[in-house]
Scaffold this motif. Structure first.
Motif, mmCIF file in Angstrom:
data_model
loop_
_atom_site.group_PDB
_atom_site.id
_atom_site.type_symbol
_atom_site.label_atom_id
_atom_site.label_comp_id
_atom_site.label_asym_id
_atom_site.label_seq_id
_atom_site.Cartn_x
_atom_site.Cartn_y
_atom_site.Cartn_z
ATOM 1 N N THR A 22 -28.285 37.329 76.143
ATOM 2 C CA THR A 22 -29.202 38.041 76.879
ATOM 3 C C THR A 22 -29.096 39.642 76.220
ATOM 4 O O THR A 22 -27.797 40.016 76.237
ATOM 5 C CB THR A 22 -28.689 38.147 78.373
ATOM 6 O OG1 THR A 22 -28.871 36.847 78.797
ATOM 7 C CG2 THR A 22 -29.348 39.166 79.015
ATOM 8 N N LEU A 23 -30.092 40.381 76.088
ATOM 9 C CA LEU A 23 -29.864 41.716 75.446
ATOM 10 C C LEU A 23 -30.136 42.592 76.392
ATOM 11 O O LEU A 23 -31.291 42.403 77.307
ATOM 12 C CB LEU A 23 -30.753 41.997 74.319
ATOM 13 C CG LEU A 23 -30.568 41.022 72.863
ATOM 14 C CD1 LEU A 23 -31.643 41.079 72.000
ATOM 15 C CD2 LEU A 23 -29.001 41.144 72.449
ATOM 16 N N VAL A 24 -29.776 43.622 76.781
ATOM 17 C CA VAL A 24 -29.827 44.630 77.952
ATOM 18 C C VAL A 24 -30.102 46.015 77.035
ATOM 19 O O VAL A 24 -29.014 46.317 76.308
ATOM 20 C CB VAL A 24 -29.006 44.890 78.888
ATOM 21 C CG1 VAL A 24 -29.134 45.932 80.106
ATOM 22 C CG2 VAL A 24 -28.610 43.378 79.464
ATOM 23 N N SER A 25 -30.964 46.945 77.237
ATOM 24 C CA SER A 25 -31.206 48.177 76.655
ATOM 25 C C SER A 25 -31.532 49.140 77.877
ATOM 26 O O SER A 25 -32.388 48.677 78.902
ATOM 27 C CB SER A 25 -32.188 48.136 75.560
ATOM 28 O OG SER A 25 -32.393 49.483 74.982
ATOM 29 N N HIS A 26 -31.226 50.390 77.674
ATOM 30 C CA HIS A 26 -31.544 51.354 78.484
ATOM 31 C C HIS A 26 -32.711 52.195 77.919
ATOM 32 O O HIS A 26 -32.606 52.728 76.814
ATOM 33 C CB HIS A 26 -30.286 52.401 79.039
ATOM 34 C CG HIS A 26 -29.065 51.414 79.441
ATOM 35 N ND1 HIS A 26 -28.998 51.272 80.775
ATOM 36 C CD2 HIS A 26 -28.045 51.252 78.703
ATOM 37 C CE1 HIS A 26 -27.787 50.665 81.000
ATOM 38 N NE2 HIS A 26 -27.385 50.480 79.862
ATOM 39 N N PRO A 54 -37.636 34.292 83.767
ATOM 40 C CA PRO A 54 -35.976 34.053 83.907
ATOM 41 C C PRO A 54 -35.340 33.001 82.994
ATOM 42 O O PRO A 54 -35.858 32.223 82.691
ATOM 43 C CB PRO A 54 -35.705 33.860 85.223
ATOM 44 C CG PRO A 54 -36.947 33.304 85.794
ATOM 45 C CD PRO A 54 -38.135 33.731 85.068
ATOM 46 N N PRO A 55 -34.184 33.560 82.317
ATOM 47 C CA PRO A 55 -33.814 32.675 81.279
ATOM 48 C C PRO A 55 -33.275 31.403 82.067
ATOM 49 O O PRO A 55 -32.727 31.443 83.203
ATOM 50 C CB PRO A 55 -32.323 33.536 80.707
ATOM 51 C CG PRO A 55 -32.107 34.432 81.648
ATOM 52 C CD PRO A 55 -33.774 34.615 82.442
ATOM 53 N N CYS A 68 -38.979 38.270 80.103
ATOM 54 C CA CYS A 68 -38.338 39.235 80.934
ATOM 55 C C CYS A 68 -37.817 38.599 82.253
ATOM 56 O O CYS A 68 -38.369 37.677 82.519
ATOM 57 C CB CYS A 68 -39.112 40.459 81.309
ATOM 58 S SG CYS A 68 -40.388 40.095 82.360
ATOM 59 N N TYR A 69 -36.802 39.124 82.715
ATOM 60 C CA TYR A 69 -36.418 38.376 83.799
ATOM 61 C C TYR A 69 -37.362 38.142 85.100
ATOM 62 O O TYR A 69 -37.236 37.257 85.815
ATOM 63 C CB TYR A 69 -35.196 38.967 84.491
ATOM 64 C CG TYR A 69 -33.749 38.801 83.795
ATOM 65 C CD1 TYR A 69 -32.982 37.845 83.970
ATOM 66 C CD2 TYR A 69 -33.551 39.631 82.533
ATOM 67 C CE1 TYR A 69 -32.026 37.344 83.367
ATOM 68 C CE2 TYR A 69 -32.450 39.122 81.527
ATOM 69 C CZ TYR A 69 -31.691 38.280 82.254
ATOM 70 O OH TYR A 69 -30.572 38.158 81.437
#
Length: 84
Positions: free
Chosen positions: A1-5, A47-48, A42-43
């Motif tokens: 899971t990658l998260v970016s701001h 969702p994954p 995207c969630y």
């Protein structure tokens, strides 16, 4: 899971995209789209799902040149697009 701001892509001085970070993000997206077995979404809409990998992946080994390149990009980015 990658998260970016969202603020990671923005030049705080001009409120425009930081081209260095944008280029790196585009490269990441391109690499993900070209990697067999990797799906994106995207969630909210996709969702994954947890699933066992058919073949375990091998992490990249540390490379001094790759670390140096990343540090140089970050220094240039901070000089050109850094905080106020």
């Amino acid at each position: 899971t990658l998260v970016s701001h969202s603020f990671e892509l923005i030049n705080r001085r001009t409120q425009r995209a930081n081209r260095i970070v944008q280029r790196r993000f585009d490269g990441l997206c391109r690499a993900l789209s070209e990697t067999p077995g990797v799906t994106t979404g995207c969630y909210r809409t996709n969702p994954p799902r947890v699933a066992a990998a058919a073949t375990p992946s091998t992490p990249l080994e540390p490379k001094l040149w790759r670390t140096g390149q990343r540090y140089a990009e970050q220094a240039l980015s901070n000089t050109l697009y850094g905080a106020l």
